[in-house]
Design a protein around this motif. Structure first.
Motif: not given
Length: 100
Positions: A12-15, A19-26
Motif C-alpha cells: 500500500y505504501l509502495l502503491a 501514485f504520488v510520483v506519477w501524478m506529480l511528474f508523469f
C-alpha cells in the motif's frame, strides 16, 4: 531493521508512493503544468480587467464627445490636428517617443 524493511516493502505504501510520483511528474495534468496554467489564467484575468477599464474609459469619452461640443473640438484639434481658419499649428514631437 525488519520493521523498517517491512514498512518499505508494504504494497500500500509502495502503491501510494508510485501514485504520488506519477501524478506529480508523469501525468498529462501534472503539478507543474497546473501551476503554469494557473499563472497564465491570472495573467489573462489581469488583461481582461485592463481591457474592461479601457472600454469603460472609451465609453465615457464617447458620451462626452457626443454631448459636449467643447470636448469634440478639443478632440478634433488634438487627434486630427484640425484648425480654425487663420490659425497655424506647430507639432512638437518628443525625441524619446520618436526613437522607440
Amino acid at each position: 531493521m525488519k520493521k523498517t524493511a517491512s514498512i518499505l516493502t508494504n504494497k500500500y505504501l509502495l502503491a501510494s508512493g508510485f501514485f504520488v510520483v506519477w501524478m506529480l511528474f508523469f501525468d498529462q495534468r501534472d503539478f507543474f503544468e497546473q501551476r503554469g496554467k494557473k499563472a497564465e489564467l491570472r495573467k489573462l484575468e489581469q488583461q481582461k480587467q485592463f481591457y474592461l477599464r479601457e472600454i469603460e474609459k472609451a465609453n465615457k469619452e464617447l458620451v462626452d464627445l457626443q454631448s459636449n461640443p467643447a470636448a469634440l473640438e478639443k478632440f478634433a484639434r488634438e487627434r486630427y490636428l484640425m484648425k480654425k481658419d487663420g490659425e497655424d499649428i506647430f507639432v512638437i514631437e518628443d525625441s524619446a517617443a520618436v526613437t522607440k
